[in-house]
Scaffold this motif. Structure first.
Motif, PDB file in Angstrom:
ATOM      1  N   ASP A 179      14.680   1.920   5.807  1.00 37.05           N
ATOM      2  CA  ASP A 179      14.755   3.301   5.337  1.00 37.05           C
ATOM      3  C   ASP A 179      15.234   4.139   6.515  1.00 37.05           C
ATOM      4  O   ASP A 179      14.509   4.321   7.496  1.00 37.05           O
ATOM      5  N   GLU A 180      16.482   4.617   6.409  1.00 37.76           N
ATOM      6  CA  GLU A 180      17.095   5.393   7.493  1.00 37.76           C
ATOM      7  C   GLU A 180      17.028   4.639   8.815  1.00 37.76           C
ATOM      8  O   GLU A 180      16.721   5.196   9.875  1.00 37.76           O
ATOM      9  N   GLY A 181      17.320   3.341   8.745  1.00 34.49           N
ATOM     10  CA  GLY A 181      17.363   2.517   9.940  1.00 34.49           C
ATOM     11  C   GLY A 181      16.021   2.046  10.457  1.00 34.49           C
ATOM     12  O   GLY A 181      15.964   1.343  11.469  1.00 34.49           O
ATOM     13  N   LYS A 182      14.925   2.400   9.774  1.00 34.59           N
ATOM     14  CA  LYS A 182      13.594   1.998  10.205  1.00 34.59           C
ATOM     15  C   LYS A 182      13.052   0.900   9.294  1.00 34.59           C
ATOM     16  O   LYS A 182      13.358   0.857   8.109  1.00 34.59           O
ATOM     17  N   SER A 183      12.253   0.020   9.871  1.00 34.77           N
ATOM     18  CA  SER A 183      11.717  -1.113   9.120  1.00 34.77           C
ATOM     19  C   SER A 183      10.518  -0.686   8.276  1.00 34.77           C
ATOM     20  O   SER A 183       9.520  -0.190   8.815  1.00 34.77           O
ATOM     21  N   VAL A 184      10.622  -0.880   6.970  1.00 35.62           N
ATOM     22  CA  VAL A 184       9.534  -0.570   6.051  1.00 35.62           C
ATOM     23  C   VAL A 184       9.227  -1.818   5.238  1.00 35.62           C
ATOM     24  O   VAL A 184      10.023  -2.755   5.183  1.00 35.62           O
ATOM     25  N   ALA A 185       8.069  -1.844   4.610  1.00 35.00           N
ATOM     26  CA  ALA A 185       7.691  -3.020   3.833  1.00 35.00           C
ATOM     27  C   ALA A 185       6.826  -2.619   2.650  1.00 35.00           C
ATOM     28  O   ALA A 185       5.986  -1.726   2.757  1.00 35.00           O
ATOM     29  N   GLU A 186       7.051  -3.319   1.550  1.00 33.70           N
ATOM     30  CA  GLU A 186       6.191  -3.178   0.374  1.00 33.70           C
ATOM     31  C   GLU A 186       5.162  -4.299   0.399  1.00 33.70           C
ATOM     32  O   GLU A 186       5.509  -5.476   0.511  1.00 33.70           O
ATOM     33  N   GLY A 187       3.887  -3.944   0.334  1.00 31.38           N
ATOM     34  CA  GLY A 187       2.822  -4.927   0.395  1.00 31.38           C
ATOM     35  C   GLY A 187       2.280  -5.296  -0.975  1.00 31.38           C
ATOM     36  O   GLY A 187       2.310  -4.488  -1.904  1.00 31.38           O
ATOM     37  N   GLU A 188       1.798  -6.531  -1.080  1.00 28.87           N
ATOM     38  CA  GLU A 188       1.138  -7.010  -2.304  1.00 28.87           C
ATOM     39  C   GLU A 188      -0.069  -7.853  -1.921  1.00 28.87           C
ATOM     40  O   GLU A 188      -0.060  -8.538  -0.897  1.00 28.87           O
ATOM     41  N   TYR A 201       4.488   1.561   5.216  1.00 28.38           N
ATOM     42  CA  TYR A 201       4.118   0.635   4.147  1.00 28.38           C
ATOM     43  C   TYR A 201       4.124   1.341   2.801  1.00 28.38           C
ATOM     44  O   TYR A 201       3.795   2.529   2.708  1.00 28.38           O
ATOM     45  N   GLN A 202       4.462   0.572   1.781  1.00 32.27           N
ATOM     46  CA  GLN A 202       4.478   1.067   0.410  1.00 32.27           C
ATOM     47  C   GLN A 202       3.822   0.024  -0.481  1.00 32.27           C
ATOM     48  O   GLN A 202       3.929  -1.179  -0.239  1.00 32.27           O
ATOM     49  N   VAL A 203       3.116   0.475  -1.503  1.00 30.34           N
ATOM     50  CA  VAL A 203       2.568  -0.429  -2.518  1.00 30.34           C
ATOM     51  C   VAL A 203       2.851   0.162  -3.900  1.00 30.34           C
ATOM     52  O   VAL A 203       2.887   1.386  -4.059  1.00 30.34           O
ATOM     53  N   LYS A 204       3.073  -0.712  -4.869  1.00 30.80           N
ATOM     54  CA  LYS A 204       3.262  -0.306  -6.252  1.00 30.80           C
ATOM     55  C   LYS A 204       2.170  -0.960  -7.082  1.00 30.80           C
ATOM     56  O   LYS A 204       2.012  -2.169  -7.059  1.00 30.80           O
ATOM     57  N   ILE A 205       1.418  -0.132  -7.811  1.00 26.76           N
ATOM     58  CA  ILE A 205       0.215  -0.602  -8.493  1.00 26.76           C
ATOM     59  C   ILE A 205       0.220  -0.123  -9.937  1.00 26.76           C
ATOM     60  O   ILE A 205       0.551   1.039 -10.210  1.00 26.76           O
ATOM     61  N   GLY A 206      -0.144  -1.013 -10.855  1.00 22.27           N
ATOM     62  CA  GLY A 206      -0.277  -0.622 -12.245  1.00 22.27           C
ATOM     63  C   GLY A 206      -1.311   0.470 -12.407  1.00 22.27           C
ATOM     64  O   GLY A 206      -2.375   0.437 -11.770  1.00 22.27           O
ATOM     65  N   MET A 207      -1.015   1.444 -13.254  1.00 19.37           N
ATOM     66  CA  MET A 207      -1.922   2.580 -13.425  1.00 19.37           C
ATOM     67  C   MET A 207      -3.315   2.175 -13.886  1.00 19.37           C
ATOM     68  O   MET A 207      -4.292   2.875 -13.630  1.00 19.37           O
ATOM     69  N   THR A 241       3.282   4.619  -7.052  1.00 19.01           N
ATOM     70  CA  THR A 241       3.727   4.194  -5.727  1.00 19.01           C
ATOM     71  C   THR A 241       2.938   4.954  -4.685  1.00 19.01           C
ATOM     72  O   THR A 241       2.819   6.180  -4.748  1.00 19.01           O
ATOM     73  N   MET A 242       2.373   4.213  -3.731  1.00 19.00           N
ATOM     74  CA  MET A 242       1.588   4.800  -2.653  1.00 19.00           C
ATOM     75  C   MET A 242       2.202   4.399  -1.320  1.00 19.00           C
ATOM     76  O   MET A 242       2.783   3.307  -1.205  1.00 19.00           O
ATOM     77  N   GLU A 243       2.063   5.256  -0.317  1.00 18.18           N
ATOM     78  CA  GLU A 243       2.657   4.985   0.987  1.00 18.18           C
ATOM     79  C   GLU A 243       1.703   5.360   2.116  1.00 18.18           C
ATOM     80  O   GLU A 243       0.819   6.202   1.950  1.00 18.18           O
ATOM     81  N   SER A 244       1.935   4.721   3.255  1.00 14.32           N
ATOM     82  CA  SER A 244       1.235   5.091   4.479  1.00 14.32           C
ATOM     83  C   SER A 244       2.186   4.924   5.661  1.00 14.32           C
ATOM     84  O   SER A 244       2.827   3.873   5.807  1.00 14.32           O
ATOM     85  N   GLU A 245       2.299   5.973   6.472  1.00 12.20           N
ATOM     86  CA  GLU A 245       3.099   5.914   7.688  1.00 12.20           C
ATOM     87  C   GLU A 245       2.290   5.229   8.791  1.00 12.20           C
ATOM     88  O   GLU A 245       1.085   5.442   8.924  1.00 12.20           O
ATOM     89  N   VAL A 246       2.979   4.406   9.581  1.00  8.24           N
ATOM     90  CA  VAL A 246       2.310   3.735  10.698  1.00  8.24           C
ATOM     91  C   VAL A 246       2.369   4.657  11.921  1.00  8.24           C
ATOM     92  O   VAL A 246       3.139   4.437  12.855  1.00  8.24           O
ATOM     93  N   ASN A 247       1.563   5.713  11.883  1.00  7.09           N
ATOM     94  CA  ASN A 247       1.466   6.600  13.040  1.00  7.09           C
ATOM     95  C   ASN A 247       0.309   6.134  13.927  1.00  7.09           C
ATOM     96  O   ASN A 247      -0.390   5.162  13.612  1.00  7.09           O
ATOM     97  N   GLU A 248       0.104   6.824  15.031  1.00  7.71           N
ATOM     98  CA  GLU A 248      -0.907   6.384  15.986  1.00  7.71           C
ATOM     99  C   GLU A 248      -2.311   6.428  15.380  1.00  7.71           C
ATOM    100  O   GLU A 248      -3.146   5.546  15.631  1.00  7.71           O
ATOM    101  N   THR A 249      -2.568   7.454  14.560  1.00  9.36           N
ATOM    102  CA  THR A 249      -3.888   7.579  13.931  1.00  9.36           C
ATOM    103  C   THR A 249      -4.154   6.410  13.001  1.00  9.36           C
ATOM    104  O   THR A 249      -5.236   5.798  13.039  1.00  9.36           O
TER     105      THR A 249
END
Length: 214
Positions: free
Chosen positions: A107-116, A150-156, A183-191
């Motif tokens: 995503d814009e040159g950065k490594s992202v991943a969808e988790g399951e 990270y991104q996850v896709k979950i049935g409602m 769809t839910m996401e979390s940025e890998v920031n320092e926190t």
């Protein structure tokens, strides 16, 4: 903390093929041919088909799928073993309780991943095995694959998974009424990385002898 992924680093599943992740209650090992028969039996379950939005395959197709995942540079797959069972039996097949995956993207040159994550053995559902396995996978992705989001896709209707990822500090970013999923996401920031490390105090990466992957 972004990491540039070079061409020689792209063989994710092949690197993963010689790696196991050891936690407190679970061990993650590469998905091998010897796991396919039990995995195929799991995936005949209508409950698991619905939770994973997948169609049933023949056993031959399941072996082909295992091989294709091994050869796909953008997929990282581990089988989840119950650590106690494995220490007692020494058998990966007897100790299998589920699997966890990362689908790698950019995503814009950065490594992202969808988790399951899937806990297939009902005796281990609700016992934090899925929680630990997913966090081990996330930490592996951050430290070894350079994942920055990270991104996850979950049935409602999958309320337990939605609640679990909320506790992992994921936020809902979209909803699809067509596919009945969020769809839910979390940025890998320092926190978040600090929180992840604090919740994976039992985490080690060790070699895994593997002769039957592809």
């Amino acid at each position: 903390m972004p990491l540039v992924i070079l061409w020689e680093d792209l063989y994710i599943m092949k690197i993963n093929g010689k790696t196991q992740l050891v936690g407190d209650k679970v061990i993650l090992v590469p998905y091998k041919k010897s796991h396919v028969a039990k995995y195929h039996k799991w995936m005949q379950s209508p409950r698991l088909q619905e939770l994973t939005a997948s169609e049933p395959l023949t056993e031959e197709e399941e072996y082909d799928m295992q091989k294709s995942w091994y050869e796909d540079d953008n997929k990282c797959t581990f089988i989840i073993l119950d650590k106690g069972c494995f220490e007692e039996t020494g058998s990966e097949e007897q100790s299998m309780i589920g699997d966890t995956n990362l689908y790698l993207n950019e995503d814009e040159g950065k490594s992202v991943a969808e988790g399951e994550i899937m806990i297939a053995e009902m005796a281990f559902a609700g016992k934090k095995r899925g929680w630990e396995a997913m966090l081990l996978m996330f930490r592996y992705g951050v430290e070894c694959l350079g994942i920055v989001k990270y991104q996850v896709k979950i049935g409602m209707s999958n309320t337990p998974s939605i609640c679990m990822f909320k506790k992992m500090n994921f936020c809902t970013v979209s909803e699809s009424q067509v596919f009945k999923e969020i769809t839910m996401e979390s940025e890998v920031n320092e926190t978040w990385r600090t929180w992840l490390n604090e919740n994976t105090k039992h985490f080690s990466i060790v070699p895994h002898e593997n002769e039957d992957l592809g």
